[in-house]
Design an enzyme around this catalytic site. Structure first.
Site, PDB file in Angstrom:
ATOM      1  N   HIS A 125      -2.663   6.542   4.802  1.00 45.88           N
ATOM      2  CA  HIS A 125      -1.233   6.722   5.041  1.00 45.88           C
ATOM      3  C   HIS A 125      -0.800   8.086   4.514  1.00 45.88           C
ATOM      4  CE1 HIS A 125      -1.142   2.647   6.211  1.00 45.88           C
ATOM      5  NE2 HIS A 125      -0.550   2.094   5.172  1.00 45.88           N
TER       6      HIS A 125
ATOM      7  N   CYS B   7       0.815  -1.219   0.000  1.00 49.89           N
ATOM      8  CA  CYS B   7       0.000   0.000   0.000  1.00 49.89           C
ATOM      9  C   CYS B   7       0.849   1.269   0.000  1.00 49.89           C
ATOM     10  CB  CYS B   7      -0.951  -0.007   1.191  1.00 49.89           C
ATOM     11  SG  CYS B   7      -0.148  -0.304   2.781  1.00 49.89           S
TER      12      CYS B   7
END
Length: 349
Positions: free
Chosen positions: A257, A141
């Site tokens: 994130h 990711c």
């Protein structure tokens, strides 16, 4: 009609359908109106029989999907298998998927660095789907959101070096980690001493803390998460000489994130040229107006599909340097959405 062995209305299996990414697969299939003729929800034996809400896509009406056990026979008649069930399960089921004539799009790290498995981010290297041998890997990711932002910049001038520090959400470690962040925050606010906090998902408390440790440590002192960013970026960008240095940190954010990225180019790339390239790039949204305090923030971007870029500026520490900040929902673009976009590429090919 068949394209590249994949029907235009494929049968899709979601392996690991009851997990966070599996459920996100179902949401993305609906939102993109993926042209499926059938969607199967697969999970472990203990989840068999559960019903998952599904808003429908393609020829599949809205309603509920009944979860079936993920056994080799479950892939018979499947064309595309979206996997998010862990690396061991992916390895165990790989041959069954191939024997069924399906293509596995795998979200684990099991096959990412295999030389015969393409590692694909559709905005960056869509052409790599053409040489798959039945398995296509979804990158990590944190790598995905970085390379989506790097690609339009790389097209301006080859990138020599990338230094990245990540600020990774608790949900990247699973649902239990999110629960732990909630629980510890409540406990600390209630005055529970540190030594009595429930610490299970991480090595240390995550509430009101940052943990510079994601995955296991390697012999060189880096973590496996950091190694993934280095190795995967080179493979996706088709540049083994690209130097990447990563520091990965878990922060007390629920979802999305953040990454602080410094880039060194071979030639000069101005801030405005970089901004223009990013504004035109697929999957990128520039959110960069310091005068109005506008920049991407994880707490405000959950459930979004783009990679958001802000704080774009020169890096004066190198001759041809830029610095910027990017944020993306790691469950969505960092996992489920990227995999479904790969599936769409297969149909288009």
């Amino acid at each position: 009609m068949m394209k590249n062995g994949i029907p235009e209305r494929p049968v899709v299996a979601v392996a690991g359908a009851t997990g966070a990414v599996g459920r996100e697969f179902l949401k993305v299939l609906h939102e993109l109106d993926f042209p499926a003729s059938e969607v199967r929800a697969l999970a472990s034996a203990r989840s068999a029989g559960k019903k998952l809400p599904f808003d429908g896509c393609g020829d599949v009406p809205a309603g509920e999907l009944v979860v079936s056990e993920m056994a080799p026979s479950a892939f018979e008649g499947v064309d595309i298998a979206l996997f998010s069930a862990g690396g061991d399960v992916s390895k165990e089921m790989r041959q069954a998927v191939l024997d069924a004539g399906a293509v596995m799009i795998d979200n684990s790290s099991a096959f990412r660095m295999d030389p015969d498995v393409p590692l694909v981010v559709p905005e960056v290297n869509p052409e790599d789907v053409r040489w798959h041998s039945g398995v296509i890997a979804n990158p990590n990711c944190s790598t995905i959101q970085m390379v989506v932002a790097l690609k339009p910049l790389y097209d301006l001038s080859r990138i020599k070096r990338v230094v990245v520090s990540t600020y990774q959400a608790a949900s990247g470690a699973g649902a239990a980690a999110m629960d732990e962040l909630y629980d510890q925050t409540r406990e600390i606010l209630d005055g529970v001493p540190d030594e009595e906090l429930g610490v299970k998902a991480f090595r240390h408390r995550i509430a009101f803390n940052c943990i510079p440790h994601i995955d296991v440590f390697l012999d060189d002192g880096s973590t496996k998460e950091e190694w993934k960013m280095v190795a995967e970026t080179k493979k996706i960008m088709h540049d083994d000489e690209l130097a990447v240095s990563a520091t990965c940190v878990r922060v007390p954010v629920l979802r999305c994130h953040g990454e602080s990225i410094n880039v060194e180019f071979e030639g000069d790339v101005g801030v405005e040229a970089a901004r223009a390239a990013l504004e035109q790039a697929p999957g990128v949204r520039v959110m960069d107006d310091p005068a109005s305090c506008e920049y991407p923030m994880p707490g405000l971007l959950a459930n979004t599909s783009d990679t958001y870029v802000g704080r774009l500026r020169r890096d004066p520490s190198v001759e041809h340097g830029l610095a910027f900040w990017d944020v993306a929902d790691q469950i969505r673009k960092g996992a489920a959405l990227n995999a479904v976009q790969i599936a769409l590429l297969l149909i288009q090919e």
